[in-house]
Write a protein that holds these residues in place. Structure first.
Motif, PDB file in Angstrom:
ATOM      1  N   GLN A  39     -10.411 -73.182 -62.358  1.00  0.00           N
ATOM      2  CA  GLN A  39     -10.882 -71.793 -62.255  1.00  0.00           C
ATOM      3  C   GLN A  39     -11.233 -71.463 -60.813  1.00  0.00           C
ATOM      4  OE1 GLN A  39     -13.853 -70.799 -65.147  1.00  0.00           O
ATOM      5  NE2 GLN A  39     -14.448 -68.899 -64.125  1.00  0.00           N
ATOM      6  N   ARG A  40     -11.012 -70.205 -60.427  1.00  0.00           N
ATOM      7  CA  ARG A  40     -11.296 -69.729 -59.075  1.00  0.00           C
ATOM      8  C   ARG A  40     -12.391 -68.673 -59.174  1.00  0.00           C
ATOM      9  NH1 ARG A  40      -8.563 -65.820 -55.617  1.00  0.00           N
ATOM     10  NH2 ARG A  40      -8.555 -66.487 -53.450  1.00  0.00           N
ATOM     11  N   ILE A  41     -13.522 -68.944 -58.559  1.00  0.00           N
ATOM     12  CA  ILE A  41     -14.651 -68.017 -58.668  1.00  0.00           C
ATOM     13  C   ILE A  41     -14.896 -67.338 -57.326  1.00  0.00           C
ATOM     14  CG2 ILE A  41     -15.735 -69.350 -60.511  1.00  0.00           C
ATOM     15  CD1 ILE A  41     -17.668 -70.456 -58.473  1.00  0.00           C
ATOM     16  N   LYS A  42     -15.436 -66.142 -57.387  1.00  0.00           N
ATOM     17  CA  LYS A  42     -15.683 -65.334 -56.194  1.00  0.00           C
ATOM     18  C   LYS A  42     -17.185 -65.228 -55.947  1.00  0.00           C
ATOM     19  CE  LYS A  42     -15.234 -60.526 -54.600  1.00  0.00           C
ATOM     20  NZ  LYS A  42     -14.679 -59.194 -54.962  1.00  0.00           N
ATOM     21  N   LEU A  43     -17.591 -65.543 -54.718  1.00  0.00           N
ATOM     22  CA  LEU A  43     -18.981 -65.408 -54.309  1.00  0.00           C
ATOM     23  C   LEU A  43     -19.035 -64.311 -53.251  1.00  0.00           C
ATOM     24  CD1 LEU A  43     -19.967 -69.181 -54.085  1.00  0.00           C
ATOM     25  CD2 LEU A  43     -20.300 -67.610 -55.989  1.00  0.00           C
ATOM     26  N   LYS A  44     -19.487 -63.148 -53.632  1.00  0.00           N
ATOM     27  CA  LYS A  44     -19.442 -61.975 -52.771  1.00  0.00           C
ATOM     28  C   LYS A  44     -20.356 -62.135 -51.560  1.00  0.00           C
ATOM     29  CE  LYS A  44     -19.738 -56.922 -52.971  1.00  0.00           C
ATOM     30  NZ  LYS A  44     -18.363 -56.766 -52.447  1.00  0.00           N
ATOM     31  N   GLY A  45     -19.807 -61.778 -50.382  1.00  0.00           N
ATOM     32  CA  GLY A  45     -20.595 -61.785 -49.158  1.00  0.00           C
ATOM     33  C   GLY A  45     -20.847 -63.152 -48.564  1.00  0.00           C
ATOM     34  N   LYS A  46     -20.184 -64.195 -49.068  1.00  0.00           N
ATOM     35  CA  LYS A  46     -20.387 -65.548 -48.553  1.00  0.00           C
ATOM     36  C   LYS A  46     -19.264 -65.991 -47.617  1.00  0.00           C
ATOM     37  CE  LYS A  46     -24.167 -66.607 -50.886  1.00  0.00           C
ATOM     38  NZ  LYS A  46     -25.436 -66.930 -50.201  1.00  0.00           N
TER      39      LYS A  46
END
Length: 399
Positions: free
Chosen positions: A259-266
């Protein structure tokens, strides 16, 4: 670099993808080329070799095509110029809207009375396209716009339990940032850059063509708004460098392998007070020696004896990070039957949990002593009846 130079660059050809390529296809092509031409993959590169130039070209193409807004502006600009906009007034017969081969009212969705200021809006279009600098061309001049930082990708390997329950991991990231030697000015230590006299520090120059005007990066300062007379030896006057930092990233509960997860602003920090990019983390999960996953449920295979399956029993079933639970097996339970233990599965986004699916596996004894063999023979004689395979054989013959 002039607007003509920018528009003549075919970013799709640079990355080797068609104009209809999806965002994922563009990213895949970029990553392949970036690995091939990256300075780290070409030791001894002095910074002026063909591989370095190619890496910069690939990065510039991806910088535009990976941003949905900038890609749209780029496509629109090339469509406009490619369909005759380069001719401008007087190029090819009678036209509407002051010599253009299209109606500015059609372009911007307004009537003829609403076309005033259309050239300014086109200036916004090109000013946003070329590096995010330069606002609309207005009497007061243009200003440098904030630019969003680049997205960063990373990978992390988790244990089965960490993926199911969620965890916080340390990630070491490398991204583009201000050069530490010159604090991003591009000037050698002890010197300071001067304001570009051509664009007066805006980084953009305007070009007026009748009632059509747009902004472009200043040719003298290349859009920076500053001129460096004595460049920094570390970044060669670019003001940019590579920075490595370690961040604490929270991996949510329930992530799966791949799975590919997104961490906003990092991601990488922005320029001119622009927002930071996002961090995309590819998750790898180690298998567990006891448990498996089925969506939000955990799975486990539990061995039971022949007598337990036949007569019924209460058995202990393991749970993930918890005490075993008691499961009641009814008499006559067949091999492979699955039982559901509620609330003992993977943690969901809302904090609740899935279930534990326990599948029984009836064990057949491999060794029997005389007493056990005699007991089984007595059981066989006591339960003797019709052939349990007779119906199966009859069905097979009827086909």
């Amino acid at each position: 670099m002039s607007t003509k130079d920018y528009l003549e660059k075919d970013y799709y050809a640079v990355l080797g993808v068609p104009k209809s390529a999806t965002a994922e296809e563009i990213k895949k092509a970029y990553r392949k080329l970036a690995r091939q031409y990256h300075p780290d993959a070409n030791p001894g590169d002095s910074g002026t070799s063909e591989s370095t130039a190619k890496f910069k070209e690939v990065s510039e193409a991806y910088d535009v095509l990976s941003d949905a807004r900038r890609r749209k502006e780029y496509d629109e600009a090339r469509t406009l110029f490619g369909s005759g906009l380069g001719g401008f007034p007087g190029a090819g017969g009678a036209t509407r809207g002051g010599g253009f081969p299209f109606d500015l009212g059609d372009l911007f969705g307004g009537t003829a009375q609403q076309q005033q200021g259309a050239g300014e809006r086109i200036g916004d279009l090109f000013g946003g396209l070329f590096g995010g600098r330069g606002g609309a061309t207005r009497p007061g001049g243009t200003t440098r716009r904030p630019r969003r930082g680049q997205d960063v990708e990373s990978e992390v390997t988790l244990s089965f339990t960490e993926a199911a329950e969620g965890t916080t991991v340390s990630l070491r990231l490398t991204s583009s940032s201000s050069c530490t030697a010159c604090a991003g000015t591009g000037a050698k230590a002890g010197t300071t850059p001067r304001v570009c006299p051509t664009c007066e520090g805006t980084g953009a120059a305007s070009r007026n063509l009748g009632n059509f005007a747009f902004s472009e990066p200043c040719r003298d300062c290349k859009g920076r708004g500053l001129l460096v007379d004595d460049p920094c030896p570390v970044c060669d006057g670019s003001g940019r460098g590579k920075s490595t930092r370690t961040i604490q990233a929270r991996i949510p509960a329930g992530v799966g392998d791949g799975q590919r997860i997104k961490l906003k602003g990092k991601g990488a920090p922005g320029e001119n007070s622009g927002p930071a990019g996002d961090l995309y983390v590819q998750v790898h999960v180690k298998p567990h020696q006891v448990f498996g996953r089925s969506g939000e449920n955990l799975t486990v295979t539990v061995p039971v004896t022949f007598t337990e399956a036949t007569l019924g029993a209460e058995i202990k079933v393991p749970t993930l990070k918890g005490m075993p639970v008691t499961l009641r097996i009814p008499p006559g339970t067949p091999n492979g039957r699955t039982f559901r233990v509620r609330g003992r599965g993977v943690t969901r986004k809302d904090g609740t949990k899935g279930d534990l699916l326990a599948t029984v596996e009836v064990l057949v004894p491999q060794k029997l002593d005389d007493k056990a063999r005699t007991a089984l023979e007595q059981f066989r004689d006591a339960t003797a009846g019709g052939d349990p395979r007779a119906e199966l054989i009859q069905q097979a013959r009827s086909e």
